[in-house]
Scaffold this active site. Structure first.
Site, mmCIF file in Angstrom:
data_model
loop_
_atom_site.group_PDB
_atom_site.id
_atom_site.type_symbol
_atom_site.label_atom_id
_atom_site.label_comp_id
_atom_site.label_asym_id
_atom_site.label_seq_id
_atom_site.Cartn_x
_atom_site.Cartn_y
_atom_site.Cartn_z
ATOM 1 N N ARG A 89 11.982 -2.030 10.671
ATOM 2 C CA ARG A 89 11.012 -1.358 11.538
ATOM 3 C C ARG A 89 10.706 -2.255 12.735
ATOM 4 O O ARG A 89 10.622 -3.465 12.591
ATOM 5 C CB ARG A 89 9.718 -1.135 10.732
ATOM 6 C CG ARG A 89 9.227 0.270 10.739
ATOM 7 C CD ARG A 89 8.168 0.466 9.684
ATOM 8 N NE ARG A 89 6.894 -0.142 10.052
ATOM 9 C CZ ARG A 89 5.793 -0.063 9.294
ATOM 10 N NH1 ARG A 89 5.849 0.571 8.147
ATOM 11 N NH2 ARG A 89 4.681 -0.619 9.674
ATOM 12 N N LYS A 109 0.825 -1.211 0.000
ATOM 13 C CA LYS A 109 0.000 0.000 0.000
ATOM 14 C C LYS A 109 0.861 1.264 0.000
ATOM 15 O O LYS A 109 0.628 2.169 -0.789
ATOM 16 C CB LYS A 109 -0.911 0.048 1.250
ATOM 17 C CG LYS A 109 -1.956 -1.053 1.297
ATOM 18 C CD LYS A 109 -2.947 -0.825 2.433
ATOM 19 C CE LYS A 109 -2.324 -0.871 3.831
ATOM 20 N NZ LYS A 109 -1.827 -2.207 4.231
ATOM 21 N N ARG A 151 11.641 -5.974 4.577
ATOM 22 C CA ARG A 151 11.564 -4.512 4.432
ATOM 23 C C ARG A 151 12.603 -3.811 5.318
ATOM 24 O O ARG A 151 12.812 -4.189 6.459
ATOM 25 C CB ARG A 151 10.169 -4.030 4.820
ATOM 26 C CG ARG A 151 10.099 -2.511 4.919
ATOM 27 C CD ARG A 151 8.713 -1.994 4.841
ATOM 28 N NE ARG A 151 7.891 -2.379 5.978
ATOM 29 C CZ ARG A 151 6.591 -2.096 6.063
ATOM 30 N NH1 ARG A 151 5.977 -1.505 5.057
ATOM 31 N NH2 ARG A 151 5.910 -2.442 7.113
HETATM 32 P P1 ADP Z 1 1.014 -1.865 7.628
HETATM 33 O O1 ADP Z 1 -0.134 -1.513 6.759
HETATM 34 O O2 ADP Z 1 2.147 -2.456 6.873
HETATM 35 O O3 ADP Z 1 0.628 -2.624 8.852
HETATM 36 P P2 ADP Z 1 1.119 0.851 8.679
HETATM 37 O O4 ADP Z 1 2.296 1.735 8.601
HETATM 38 O O5 ADP Z 1 -0.104 1.212 7.908
HETATM 39 O O6 ADP Z 1 1.680 -0.556 8.243
HETATM 40 O O7 ADP Z 1 0.679 0.696 10.213
HETATM 41 C C1 ADP Z 1 1.576 0.440 11.237
HETATM 42 C C2 ADP Z 1 0.852 0.424 12.580
HETATM 43 O O8 ADP Z 1 0.256 1.711 12.835
HETATM 44 C C3 ADP Z 1 -0.319 -0.541 12.677
HETATM 45 O O9 ADP Z 1 0.095 -1.832 13.025
HETATM 46 C C4 ADP Z 1 -1.182 0.117 13.774
HETATM 47 O O10 ADP Z 1 -0.652 -0.126 15.059
HETATM 48 C C5 ADP Z 1 -0.993 1.587 13.502
HETATM 49 N N1 ADP Z 1 -2.071 2.105 12.619
HETATM 50 C C6 ADP Z 1 -1.919 2.600 11.363
HETATM 51 N N2 ADP Z 1 -3.119 2.976 10.854
HETATM 52 C C7 ADP Z 1 -4.043 2.703 11.798
HETATM 53 C C8 ADP Z 1 -5.455 2.833 11.874
HETATM 54 N N3 ADP Z 1 -6.179 3.311 10.845
HETATM 55 N N4 ADP Z 1 -6.074 2.439 13.018
HETATM 56 C C9 ADP Z 1 -5.382 1.963 14.047
HETATM 57 N N5 ADP Z 1 -4.056 1.790 14.044
HETATM 58 C C10 ADP Z 1 -3.382 2.152 12.938
#
Ligand code: ADP
Ligand code: ZN
Length: 218
Positions: A160, A13, A127
């Site tokens: 990460r 994404k 990653r």
């Molecule tokens: P990925 O999609 O690879 O899991 P992200 O960078 O989108 O990575 O998200 C990393 C972390 O940030 C998630 O595991 C969660 O803890 C938090 N997070 C991101 N977006 C949200 C959301 N919309 N609601 C709740 N937690 C979120």
């Protein structure tokens, strides 16, 4: 155009969002990036969020919804936005609908990156990210020119915290139990479209771009 990208962790994404938002000149709104930014700054929100992120759990809805609502109602969104990583459950989706309604906006399309578990795990476990500019690389799929060094800013590349194996498993489980149902949620609204997240990033970009054009969104 206002778009949501939906798909499991590791679907690509973030990488796709970067190329699409550049191509269509729309704002990239990534809740993951915004939360990591808050963590870096040591903001109160960041301190709370980090506890959940490190465990692979969702950060509480109120925190995430408030940061997104502030962005989607912002003035800098003339051409629209692409949401990456939000919404992640039905409550967030409903709250998004409300904030968009209030500002006379709507979602045009939800792009679902249908991705196998094998692909997700391979992407996440390889990653590496830049500590300075947050650019993403991958040990085998997208290696940097120099090992451990960012191509763009020469910053150090690290894994990460939440890409460690146990946390990756938890994130995938959380996706299955809380986020996957959004596929039906948006199908019922008639705005869900699907592309394969197993494609390599260039193919994925091409398919997404073609789809947007077909939908008259360009
Ligand atoms: P990925 O999609 O690879 O899991 P992200 O960078 O989108 O990575 O998200 C990393 C972390 O940030 C998630 O595991 C969660 O803890 C938090 N997070 C991101 N977006 C949200 C959301 N919309 N609601 C709740 N937690 C979120
Ligand atoms: Zn960098």
């Amino acid at each position: 155009m206002n778009i949501v990208l939906l798909g499991p962790p590791g679907a690509g994404k973030g990488t796709l969002a970067k190329t699409l938002t550049k191509e269509f000149k729309i704002a990239h709104i990534s809740t993951g990036d915004m939360l990591r930014e808050a963590v870096k700054k040591g903001a109160d929100i960041g301190k709370t969020a980090k506890k959940y992120m490190d465990r692979g759990e969702l950060v509480p809805d109120d925190i995430v919804v408030s940061i997104v609502a502030a962005r989607v109602s912002g003035e800098d969104l003339k051409n629209g936005f692409l949401l990456d990583g939000f919404p992640r459950n039905e409550k967030q989706a409903d709250r998004l609908d409300n904030s968009l309604n209030e500002t006379g906006k709507k979602l045009d399309l939800v792009l679902y990156l249908k991705t196998s578990q094998a692909t997700s795990i391979k992407r996440l476990s390889g990653r590496i990210v830049c500590v300075k500019c947050d650019a993403n690389f991958h040990l085998t799929n997208m290696p940097p020119r120099r090992k451990g060094v960012c191509d763009y800013c020469a910053g150090k590349l690290i894994q990460r915290d939440d890409d460690r194996e146990a946390t990756v498993k938890r994130r995938l489980t959380v996706y299955e139990s809380q986020t996957r149902s959004l596929i039906d949620y948006y199908k019922q609204k008639g705005i869900l479209r699907e592309v394969s997240g197993d494609l390599d990033i260039e193919q994925l970009f091409k398919s997404a771009k073609m789809l947007f054009e077909r939908e008259g969104l360009s």
